[in-house]
Write a protein that holds these residues in place. Structure first.
Motif, mmCIF file in Angstrom:
data_model
loop_
_atom_site.group_PDB
_atom_site.id
_atom_site.type_symbol
_atom_site.label_atom_id
_atom_site.label_comp_id
_atom_site.label_asym_id
_atom_site.label_seq_id
_atom_site.Cartn_x
_atom_site.Cartn_y
_atom_site.Cartn_z
ATOM 1 N N ASN A 1 0.856 -1.186 0.000
ATOM 2 C CA ASN A 1 0.000 0.000 0.000
ATOM 3 C C ASN A 1 0.892 1.237 0.000
ATOM 4 O O ASN A 1 1.400 1.638 1.047
ATOM 5 C CB ASN A 1 -0.894 -0.024 1.248
ATOM 6 C CG ASN A 1 -1.618 1.296 1.462
ATOM 7 O OD1 ASN A 1 -1.768 2.095 0.542
ATOM 8 N ND2 ASN A 1 -2.054 1.522 2.680
ATOM 9 N N CYS B 1 0.704 4.365 2.505
ATOM 10 C CA CYS B 1 1.068 4.291 3.922
ATOM 11 C C CYS B 1 2.370 3.521 4.117
ATOM 12 O O CYS B 1 2.950 3.544 5.195
ATOM 13 C CB CYS B 1 -0.091 3.634 4.676
ATOM 14 S SG CYS B 1 0.009 3.590 6.453
ATOM 15 N N ASP C 1 2.569 0.211 3.841
ATOM 16 C CA ASP C 1 2.264 -1.102 4.417
ATOM 17 C C ASP C 1 2.579 -2.215 3.422
ATOM 18 O O ASP C 1 2.364 -2.076 2.225
ATOM 19 C CB ASP C 1 0.766 -1.214 4.755
ATOM 20 C CG ASP C 1 0.267 -0.045 5.566
ATOM 21 O OD1 ASP C 1 0.978 0.358 6.497
ATOM 22 O OD2 ASP C 1 -0.832 0.454 5.260
ATOM 23 N N CYS D 1 1.483 -0.047 9.315
ATOM 24 C CA CYS D 1 0.704 0.538 10.411
ATOM 25 C C CYS D 1 -0.136 -0.527 11.120
ATOM 26 O O CYS D 1 -0.324 -1.633 10.613
ATOM 27 C CB CYS D 1 -0.177 1.652 9.883
ATOM 28 S SG CYS D 1 -1.547 1.064 8.868
ATOM 29 N N SER E 1 -3.175 -2.022 9.124
ATOM 30 C CA SER E 1 -2.868 -2.980 8.056
ATOM 31 C C SER E 1 -2.470 -4.338 8.625
ATOM 32 O O SER E 1 -2.892 -5.381 8.126
ATOM 33 C CB SER E 1 -1.749 -2.439 7.156
ATOM 34 O OG SER E 1 -0.511 -2.359 7.862
ATOM 35 N N ARG F 1 -7.331 5.456 5.604
ATOM 36 C CA ARG F 1 -6.956 4.211 6.276
ATOM 37 C C ARG F 1 -7.665 2.989 5.699
ATOM 38 O O ARG F 1 -7.309 1.858 6.032
ATOM 39 C CB ARG F 1 -7.246 4.300 7.780
ATOM 40 C CG ARG F 1 -6.701 5.536 8.443
ATOM 41 C CD ARG F 1 -5.235 5.788 8.130
ATOM 42 N NE ARG F 1 -4.365 4.727 8.559
ATOM 43 C CZ ARG F 1 -3.909 4.584 9.792
ATOM 44 N NH1 ARG F 1 -4.246 5.435 10.738
ATOM 45 N NH2 ARG F 1 -3.110 3.599 10.094
ATOM 46 N N CYS G 1 -5.377 0.726 4.069
ATOM 47 C CA CYS G 1 -4.603 -0.046 5.049
ATOM 48 C C CYS G 1 -5.381 -1.303 5.443
ATOM 49 O O CYS G 1 -4.837 -2.402 5.467
ATOM 50 C CB CYS G 1 -4.339 0.790 6.297
ATOM 51 S SG CYS G 1 -3.478 2.350 5.975
HETATM 52 ZN ZN ZN Z 1 -1.393 1.786 6.803
#
Ligand code: ZN
Length: 147
Positions: free
Chosen positions: A38, A41, A43, A67, A70, A128, A131
């Motif tokens: 991702n 972010c 992730d 994060c 995720s 988010r 995520c």
């Molecule tokens: Zn994330």
């Protein structure tokens, strides 16, 4: 990134999965493997799935970094997949996407989605959502390898 403001109980479930991820570690000789990223972010999720001759998911393992949303989403997902068919996994994926888009809720979804409900509040934070969906997008890639 900070945790979004979620209901306390749900935040506890997410943090627990983040700190103590279930089914951590890839499976050697897995039937299906996929990797997701991702970029919004940073992730990452790697997923391996073992499927038996009846199309039932016998083992799932994942590795990842990123994060809390995720990684907790990946951990919760692996728990839900084990013992289910690939078809049911696809259905869960669809229902989770509906949950994130707001077109269904954990109470109207029609079956028990377990700890996935803890992630429902993420839909209020559009950034988010990617995520939360990363592990599921990776699952779809893994399932699509089977044809
Ligand atoms: Zn994330």
């Amino acid at each position: 990134m900070q945790m979004p403001e979620l209901d306390d109980l749900y935040a506890d479930i997410i943090l627990d999965h983040y700190k103590n991820p279930r089914n951590l570690g890839l499976i050697p000789d897995a039937t299906l493997n996929a990797e997701g990223f991702n970029p919004f972010c940073g992730d990452q999720v790697k997923l391996s799935i073992s499927v038996d001759s009846d199309d039932i998911i016998s083992k799932v393992g994942f590795e990842g970094e990123g994060c809390s949303i995720s990684q907790a989403s990946a951990s919760i997902m692996t728990n839900l997949l084990i013992g289910n068919t690939l078809d049911h996994a696809s259905l869960l994926n669809q229902q989770f996407r509906n949950l994130m888009s707001g077109s269904t809720t954990s109470t109207t979804v029609g079956f028990d989605i377990g700890e996935l409900a803890a992630l429902e509040g993420v839909k209020e934070f559009p950034v988010r959502i990617k995520c939360a969906l990363l592990a599921w997008a990776t699952l779809v890639d893994a399932i699509n390898q089977r044809s």
